[in-house]
Motif scaffolding. Structure first.
Motif, short mmCIF file in Angstrom:
data_model
loop_
_atom_site.label_atom_id
_atom_site.label_comp_id
_atom_site.label_asym_id
_atom_site.label_seq_id
_atom_site.Cartn_x
_atom_site.Cartn_y
_atom_site.Cartn_z
N TYR A 15 -0.10 -3.34 -10.26
CA TYR A 15 -0.81 -2.59 -9.67
C TYR A 15 -2.39 -2.67 -9.57
CZ TYR A 15 -1.36 -0.35 -14.35
OH TYR A 15 -1.78 -0.13 -15.60
N ILE A 16 -2.66 -2.19 -8.34
CA ILE A 16 -4.30 -2.34 -8.04
C ILE A 16 -5.07 -0.70 -8.04
CG2 ILE A 16 -6.43 -3.31 -7.01
CD1 ILE A 16 -4.42 -5.35 -6.06
N LEU A 17 -5.71 -0.43 -8.83
CA LEU A 17 -6.48 0.89 -8.76
C LEU A 17 -7.86 0.73 -8.25
CD1 LEU A 17 -5.02 2.60 -12.02
CD2 LEU A 17 -4.01 2.57 -9.73
N TYR A 18 -8.10 1.45 -7.25
CA TYR A 18 -9.59 1.21 -6.82
C TYR A 18 -10.42 2.33 -7.48
CZ TYR A 18 -8.69 -2.53 -3.47
OH TYR A 18 -8.37 -3.87 -2.99
N VAL B 234 -0.17 -0.43 -4.33
CA VAL B 234 -1.94 -0.15 -4.41
C VAL B 234 -1.85 1.27 -3.99
CG1 VAL B 234 -4.07 -0.74 -3.14
CG2 VAL B 234 -2.40 -2.47 -3.75
N PRO B 235 -1.93 2.41 -4.74
CA PRO B 235 -2.11 3.76 -4.04
C PRO B 235 -3.22 3.89 -3.71
CG PRO B 235 -2.15 3.51 -6.69
CD PRO B 235 -2.21 2.20 -6.26
N ALA B 236 -3.31 4.93 -2.65
CA ALA B 236 -4.72 5.31 -2.07
C ALA B 236 -4.65 6.74 -1.99
CB ALA B 236 -4.70 4.78 -0.74
N ASP B 237 -5.67 7.25 -2.27
CA ASP B 237 -5.70 8.83 -2.31
C ASP B 237 -5.54 9.37 -1.05
OD1 ASP B 237 -6.75 11.42 -2.33
OD2 ASP B 237 -8.53 11.26 -3.09
N PRO B 238 -4.24 10.11 -0.65
CA PRO B 238 -4.15 10.59 0.72
C PRO B 238 -5.05 11.84 1.14
CG PRO B 238 -2.53 11.29 -0.93
CD PRO B 238 -3.27 10.51 -1.39
N GLY C 244 0.92 -1.25 0.14
CA GLY C 244 0.04 -0.13 0.04
C GLY C 244 0.98 1.38 -0.09
N VAL C 245 0.37 2.28 -0.78
CA VAL C 245 1.23 3.42 -0.78
C VAL C 245 0.20 4.54 -0.20
CG1 VAL C 245 2.47 5.20 -2.24
CG2 VAL C 245 2.65 2.69 -2.49
N CYS C 246 0.45 5.46 0.56
CA CYS C 246 -0.42 6.48 1.06
C CYS C 246 0.53 7.68 1.14
CB CYS C 246 -1.23 6.15 2.15
SG CYS C 246 -2.67 7.25 2.33
N ILE C 247 0.99 8.50 0.16
CA ILE C 247 1.85 9.65 0.29
C ILE C 247 1.37 10.51 -0.69
CG2 ILE C 247 4.36 10.24 -0.01
CD1 ILE C 247 5.04 7.17 0.12
#
Lengths: 521, 87
Positions: free
Chosen positions: A170-173, A84-88, A60-63
């Protein structure tokens, strides 16, 4: 040099060919060279492997968008994992859900988000190990975090992992109709085949300077990140705040001598309206790409009038396919044209068809659903076999077709023209929104009895309107409802308008009557 | 514009926000101190629209940083921003 077949090989090759060239420029923070980025991401790879990340795992990436975030992405890839990038900027409950949903093995996050991730998620075995950054900017925060960890618990140097091309990259939600975001799984092959198509059509040069306007959890970022890195060009990061402020964004594009700009039509429209574009020198700009939503012709014409010389491309494709059709806008947009331009023809690595409800090809000119197959098309949704099965169309051949849900027709000139959606998904400023997800959020409000959400579109764009009825005559404040939504949904999903009704109209079968709601003004 | 009072500025901003972004809301719910940007009432595009409204309505010029949340989060802070410019 062998052709790259994995996303992180683009970085390997550029670091070898152009070690001293600037890979990423984060205006206001600093830059990093290809050599610097390669070294930084090697160290993150070592750390992630030390933390137990193995090929096939998720990280997971939350930056906040930064050189550190780019480093986290490539570090995860080099460890053989999917990022897996999440919207910070969204409520942390969303990032926590996403990371829990796909069971990330490790997280790379800024300190300030870690408590939120821990508190807002369900972690039966505790929060996965976190590489925690004091901030983000020019890569220093990631480097410092890794040095600190190294001093505390040394991670041995390990080789970069080169998994099979069909491994997840990658996984984009994206928004999910059942009330929770769903993860679109994309492999290295999916990403690389799309990036290779960009090479074929746009012929990028090492001197190019690509904008990165879209957030990294948005599919436009795939072109932004990997095309410049493949070609040893420079990626210029556009921060979250400046990206929303046309008055600051307009001069930045000129000062940074951006050669390829990629954003949603909404952003280009705001730039044309509020950016005073005539003041700036955009002579470096070679390409303007837009995607994510229909570009009203009125606004496209205005933008082209202000910035006439680049080539303009409409790039179409859901997250599930990457870009799969494209259209080059003619030099001159006629004054009397009001119809939006087509989404164009299929990219060379994709095949497209238009089919009716029974899966039979329709006649040219007749509307039908656009279906797509090719190497850039997703494997499906993370851990949602039923939803995945629904989006596939099989015609007896070995490969499956992805049902886009978009209704198009094939015009006489060889292009597909977008007409609308088959379901309740809408695009607002490029963001994909399932109206059902907003309804699910509203139903979690303790004082709401019924909720129904519709969208309305005009030349100014898409507006989301929610109708709600309160429980037991409770008085609902619209400000309170907007606040509740903003605490539970990303800001772009907060309805623009609310109407509070005593009860919602129903059909003869007691379902909410959406047609009547749509007719209400 | 020099004769406009603080109360008039505040009222004009309130009327605009109610009409554009909160139709149907009870006007009493929207006070000088109601958070607008941090509570999801105004998103980035809405904030831009409000800044354009302020500039047109009161004949002022806002610098890029003056559309930040610190100035645009409440009717009170917007009123102060406008009145400071009109002095």
């Amino acid at each position: 040099m062998n052709r790259a077949i994995l996303l992180h090989q683009f970085l390997d090759h550029a670091a070898e060919a152009r070690p001293d060239a600037v890979a990423v420029d984060n205006p206001g923070s600093g830059t990093i060279t290809y050599r610097g980025l390669a070294e930084l991401t090697d160290r993150l790879r070592d750390r992630l492997v030390h933390l137990g990340v193995r090929p096939g795992d998720r990280v997971g990436v939350c930056i906040t968008k930064s050189i550190d975030a780019v480093g986290a992405i490539f570090g995860a890839l080099k460890a053989g994992a999917a990022y897996v990038p999440a919207d910070p900027h969204a409520p942390m409950s969303r990032a926590a859900y996403i990371f829990g949903n796909c069971a990330v093995k490790a997280i790379v996050a800024e300190n300030k988000f870690v408590d939120g991730l821990r508190q807002e998620g369900e972690w039966p075995n505790g929060l996965p190990p976190v590489v925690s950054l004091d901030g983000s900017g020019d890569g220093t925060a990631l480097r410092t975090a890794l040095q600190r960890e190294q001093a505390r618990d040394p991670a041995p140097v390990v080789p970069t992992v080169y998994p099979d091309q069909d491994s997840l990259g990658y996984i984009l939600y994206t928004s999910g109709s059942t009330g929770r975001p769903k993860g679109v799984m994309l492999t290295h092959r999916n990403g690389v085949s799309y990036v290779d198509w960009c090479t074929e059509v746009f012929d990028p040069k090492p001197q190019d300077r690509f904008s990165s306007h879209a957030p990294f959890h948005f599919d436009l970022s795939i072109l932004d990140i990997y095309v410049p890195i493949k070609h040893g060009s420079t990626l210029v990061l556009i921060g979250y705040e400046v990206g929303k402020e046309p008055a600051n964004l307009a001069p930045l594009i000129a000062e940074k001598r951006i050669t390829a700009w990629y954003s949603t039509p909404s952003t280009l429209t705001l730039l044309a309206q509020y950016g005073n574009l005539q003041q700036y020198d955009y002579s470096a700009l070679r390409y303007v790409f837009f995607a994510g939503e229909v570009f009203p012709v009125k606004h496209l014409r205005e933008f082209k009038r202000l910035v006439p010389h680049p080539r303009y491309f409409n790039l179409y494709g859901p997250t599930e396919t990457n870009v799969c059709t494209f259209y080059e806008v003619p030099k001159v947009v006629p004054e009397d044209r009001t119809e939006p331009y087509p989404i164009g023809k299929a990219c060379s690595h994709c095949e497209a068809r238009v089919v009716d409800e029974n899966g039979k090809d329709v006649q040219p000119g007749d509307p039908g659903e656009l279906i797509i197959r090719g190497p850039s098309v997703t494997q499906g949704y993370w851990n949602l076999p039923e939803q995945t099965a629904k989006v596939w169309f099989t015609d007896g051949s070995a490969t499956k077709w992805y049902r886009t849900g978009d209704i198009v027709y094939f015009d006489g000139g060889g292009d597909y023209v977008y007409r609308g959606r088959r379901d309740r998904m809408v695009k607002k400023r490029g963001y994909r929104i399932e109206l059902g997800e907003i309804e699910a959020c509203l139903y979690r409000h303790p004082s709401i009895h019924q909720a129904a959400v519709i969208s309305k579109e005009n030349e100014e764009g898409v507006k989301i309107r929610a109708f709600v009825s309160p429980r037991d005559g409770v008085k609902l404040s619209i400000i309170g409802l907007k606040k509740f939504c903003s605490e539970n949904l990303p800001i772009y999903m907060v309805p623009d308008l609310f109407s509070v009704l005593g009860s919602l109209p129903t059909t003869s079968t007691d379902k909410i009557d959406y047609q009547r709601l749509k007719a209400m003004e | 514009m020099a004769t406009v009072t603080e109360a008039e500025v505040s009222r004009a901003i309130k009327e605009y926000i109610l009409e554009e972004f909160l139709p149907g809301e009870n006007p009493e719910e929207l006070t000088e101190d109601t958070p607008l940007v941090t509570s999801g009432v105004l998103d980035s595009v809405a904030t831009l629209k409000v800044s354009m409204f302020l500039q047109k309505k009161f004949g002022i010029k806002l610098a890029a940083h003056e559309t930040d949340v610190e100035f645009m989060n409440t009717i009170g802070s917007m009123t102060k921003l406008v009145c400071d410019k009109l002095k």
